[in-house]
Design an enzyme around this catalytic site. Structure first.
Site, PDB file in Angstrom:
ATOM      1  N   HIS A  51     -83.871  -4.449  55.649  1.00 38.34           N
ATOM      2  CA  HIS A  51     -83.491  -4.176  54.268  1.00 38.34           C
ATOM      3  C   HIS A  51     -82.717  -5.347  53.672  1.00 38.34           C
ATOM      4  O   HIS A  51     -82.338  -6.295  54.367  1.00 38.34           O
ATOM      5  CB  HIS A  51     -82.671  -2.894  54.207  1.00 38.34           C
ATOM      6  CG  HIS A  51     -83.462  -1.657  54.485  1.00 38.34           C
ATOM      7  ND1 HIS A  51     -82.937  -0.390  54.408  1.00 38.34           N
ATOM      8  CD2 HIS A  51     -84.770  -1.490  54.840  1.00 38.34           C
ATOM      9  CE1 HIS A  51     -83.877   0.508  54.700  1.00 38.34           C
ATOM     10  NE2 HIS A  51     -84.991  -0.138  54.973  1.00 38.34           N
ATOM     11  N   GLU A  53     -79.659  -5.697  52.499  1.00 40.99           N
ATOM     12  CA  GLU A  53     -78.313  -5.954  52.999  1.00 40.99           C
ATOM     13  C   GLU A  53     -78.352  -6.709  54.328  1.00 40.99           C
ATOM     14  O   GLU A  53     -77.544  -7.613  54.579  1.00 40.99           O
ATOM     15  CB  GLU A  53     -77.550  -4.642  53.175  1.00 40.99           C
ATOM     16  CG  GLU A  53     -77.415  -3.837  51.890  1.00 40.99           C
ATOM     17  CD  GLU A  53     -78.505  -2.797  51.716  1.00 40.99           C
ATOM     18  OE1 GLU A  53     -78.176  -1.671  51.292  1.00 40.99           O
ATOM     19  OE2 GLU A  53     -79.687  -3.101  52.012  1.00 40.99           O
ATOM     20  N   CYS A  78     -78.605   2.584  52.660  1.00 44.98           N
ATOM     21  CA  CYS A  78     -79.159   3.757  53.334  1.00 44.98           C
ATOM     22  C   CYS A  78     -78.222   4.257  54.427  1.00 44.98           C
ATOM     23  O   CYS A  78     -77.406   3.503  54.969  1.00 44.98           O
ATOM     24  CB  CYS A  78     -80.544   3.447  53.899  1.00 44.98           C
ATOM     25  SG  CYS A  78     -80.549   2.173  55.185  1.00 44.98           S
ATOM     26  N   CYS A  87     -78.089   0.713  56.738  1.00 44.82           N
ATOM     27  CA  CYS A  87     -77.383  -0.465  56.228  1.00 44.82           C
ATOM     28  C   CYS A  87     -75.898  -0.181  56.028  1.00 44.82           C
ATOM     29  O   CYS A  87     -75.065  -1.084  56.147  1.00 44.82           O
ATOM     30  CB  CYS A  87     -78.005  -0.912  54.908  1.00 44.82           C
ATOM     31  SG  CYS A  87     -79.688  -1.529  55.092  1.00 44.82           S
ATOM     32  N   THR A 204    -116.641   6.392  34.000  1.00 47.07           N
ATOM     33  CA  THR A 204    -116.277   4.983  34.172  1.00 47.07           C
ATOM     34  C   THR A 204    -116.855   4.433  35.463  1.00 47.07           C
ATOM     35  O   THR A 204    -117.372   3.308  35.504  1.00 47.07           O
ATOM     36  CB  THR A 204    -114.743   4.815  34.168  1.00 47.07           C
ATOM     37  OG1 THR A 204    -114.228   5.229  32.904  1.00 47.07           O
ATOM     38  CG2 THR A 204    -114.344   3.367  34.419  1.00 47.07           C
ATOM     39  N   ASP A 208    -119.464   1.572  34.560  1.00 51.76           N
ATOM     40  CA  ASP A 208    -118.944   0.222  34.790  1.00 51.76           C
ATOM     41  C   ASP A 208    -119.129  -0.259  36.227  1.00 51.76           C
ATOM     42  O   ASP A 208    -119.084  -1.458  36.487  1.00 51.76           O
ATOM     43  CB  ASP A 208    -117.443   0.172  34.458  1.00 51.76           C
ATOM     44  CG  ASP A 208    -117.156   0.363  32.979  1.00 51.76           C
ATOM     45  OD1 ASP A 208    -118.122   0.393  32.192  1.00 51.76           O
ATOM     46  OD2 ASP A 208    -115.976   0.488  32.614  1.00 51.76           O
ATOM     47  N   ARG A 215    -109.126  -8.956  42.611  1.00 54.45           N
ATOM     48  CA  ARG A 215    -109.858 -10.199  42.839  1.00 54.45           C
ATOM     49  C   ARG A 215    -109.254 -11.380  42.096  1.00 54.45           C
ATOM     50  O   ARG A 215    -109.350 -12.526  42.528  1.00 54.45           O
ATOM     51  CB  ARG A 215    -111.315 -10.022  42.381  1.00 54.45           C
ATOM     52  CG  ARG A 215    -112.049  -8.903  43.079  1.00 54.45           C
ATOM     53  CD  ARG A 215    -113.467  -8.728  42.568  1.00 54.45           C
ATOM     54  NE  ARG A 215    -113.561  -8.592  41.130  1.00 54.45           N
ATOM     55  CZ  ARG A 215    -113.299  -7.467  40.464  1.00 54.45           C
ATOM     56  NH1 ARG A 215    -112.891  -6.390  41.128  1.00 54.45           N
ATOM     57  NH2 ARG A 215    -113.436  -7.408  39.159  1.00 54.45           N
ATOM     58  N   GLU A 290    -107.069   3.685  34.553  1.00 60.04           N
ATOM     59  CA  GLU A 290    -107.849   2.748  33.752  1.00 60.04           C
ATOM     60  C   GLU A 290    -109.052   3.404  33.074  1.00 60.04           C
ATOM     61  O   GLU A 290    -110.030   2.743  32.755  1.00 60.04           O
ATOM     62  CB  GLU A 290    -108.283   1.558  34.608  1.00 60.04           C
ATOM     63  CG  GLU A 290    -107.111   0.686  35.055  1.00 60.04           C
ATOM     64  CD  GLU A 290    -107.532  -0.704  35.472  1.00 60.04           C
ATOM     65  OE1 GLU A 290    -108.704  -1.083  35.254  1.00 60.04           O
ATOM     66  OE2 GLU A 290    -106.687  -1.433  36.016  1.00 60.04           O
ATOM     67  N   LEU A 296    -107.938   9.469  30.274  1.00 58.35           N
ATOM     68  CA  LEU A 296    -106.709   8.995  29.639  1.00 58.35           C
ATOM     69  C   LEU A 296    -106.146  10.038  28.674  1.00 58.35           C
ATOM     70  O   LEU A 296    -104.946  10.325  28.669  1.00 58.35           O
ATOM     71  CB  LEU A 296    -106.981   7.683  28.902  1.00 58.35           C
ATOM     72  CG  LEU A 296    -107.216   6.458  29.789  1.00 58.35           C
ATOM     73  CD1 LEU A 296    -107.886   5.342  28.998  1.00 58.35           C
ATOM     74  CD2 LEU A 296    -105.904   5.960  30.388  1.00 58.35           C
TER      75      LEU A 296
END
Length: 350
Positions: A51, A53, A78, A87, A204, A208, A215, A290, A296
């Site tokens: 972590h 810290e 934590c 930590c 979609t 598509d 990428r 997306e 959406l």
């Protein structure tokens, strides 16, 4: 900005280096200060690794100085044993006399326990320095643990005349209709790398044939999520190629395959809470949606969204599929080449 705020701001800056790599853990940065000079700093790089810290303490050359130093951290240290030791115990063992914390950790395994360990050991603890900014940095983490669902980001691109797609025929299936430019495309792939998962619907996926990968940017691909009620998406499409982890929400019985899990849900009920519940069980903290329009708009109407990112390209389709409608004003906007980008925030999210 006072000194505590200045050093906390540094914690927030270096914590962001872990964006997209720390899931399911939060992003945390830590700075160690001795006599108004930073002598050590570190951030959480990846889940399972040390972590912030720990990295900050290890970076200090002269460990004797820790006994006279202040350690800053944007999230409560934590208190539980996971893949790494607590930590809060390390800070106690190193005899660091003062700790300044950005915000408490509402995760049930911590939630004030780290602070109590430090206070019981006589450490001077200050909490709430740049608290709003600290919570904002880990909005995904806090939404997940407090609302028991992923942090949800909506993203789409529309034309100047408010269309998200042309009228499609089967002859032009298989390729996306580009509305924005290559700069915007790179930015979207950067966003994908920052989130834990990405979701599209049946139309979609068929029209598509997206890969939903990064990428155009370096980093891990998000978990792909598909809503396909009747199993219409062909196995030959990219999203079902088993190249990366994929979850399919469907209304029919289907067996899991290599890297692709099928989750049967009831489409007679509101599907969004069912999806949220499953993703929470799978420890998925964030999702970028997306499209297309139907999916959406479903999330907008159900009020299960936290951010929206809306591109407006410089094209005119004249006819086609209208873009989703969002009834609040953007909180900011930017220009990406010849495209405009509008940001929205849902302060009333469920």
């Amino acid at each position: 900005m006072n000194k505590d705020q200045l050093y906390m701001q540094r914690c927030l800056e270096i914590a962001q280096n872990g964006l997209g790599n720390t899931y399911p853990n939060p992003m945390v940065g830590s700075v160690i200060v001795h006599n108004d000079k930073i002598i050590g700093e570190g951030f959480h790089h990846k889940a399972g690794e040390p972590h912030a810290e720990v990295n900050a303490i290890h970076s200090v050359v002269d460990k004797e100085l820790l006994k006279e130093s202040t350690i800053y951290v944007n999230l409560e240290p934590c208190a539980h044993f996971g893949k790494t030791p607590p930590c809060s115990l390390l800070i106690k063992e190193m005899n660091i006399p003062k700790v300044v914390i950005g915000c408490t950790d509402t995760f049930s395994e911590v939630s004030g326990k780290g602070i109590k360990i430090l206070q019981d050991a006589g450490v001077d603890v200050t909490v709430g320095v740049l608290e709003k900014e600290s919570r904002e940095l880990n909005k995904r983490f806090f939404t997940f643990h407090e609302k028991k669902r992923p942090y949800i980001i909506l993203k789409w691109a529309e034309t100047e005349d408010g269309l998200i797609d042309i009228d499609r025929t089967e002859e032009n299936y298989g390729q996306p209709t580009w509305i924005t430019n290559t700069l915007a495309k790179k930015l979207v792939h950067k966003w994908r790398r920052q989130e834990q998962s990405i979701l599209v619907g049946t139309n979609t996926a068929i029209k598509d044939n997206p890969s939903l990968t990064v990428r155009e940017w370096e980093g891990n691909d998000p978990v792909r999520i598909l809503i396909d009620r009747t199993g219409r998406v062909p196995n030959t499409h990219h999203i079902l190629d088993n190249s990366t982890k994929t979850i399919v929400f469907t209304g029919v019985d289907k067996e899991n395959s290599e890297n692709t899990d099928y989750c049967k849900i009831s489409f007679d009920k509101d599907i969004v809470p069912q999806i949220n519940e499953y993703l929470y069980e799978q420890n998925i903290q964030s999702i970028i949606i997306e499209g297309g329009k139907e999916i959406l708009q479903l999330y907008i109407y159900s009020n299960y969204w936290d951010e929206a990112r809306r591109f407006v390209g410089d094209k005119w389709f004249k006819k086609g599929t209208s873009a989703p409608k969002i009834d609040i004003a953007p909180i900011s906007q930017d220009s990406i080449g010849n495209s405009r980008l509008f940001f929205y925030r849902n302060n009333d999210a469920m």
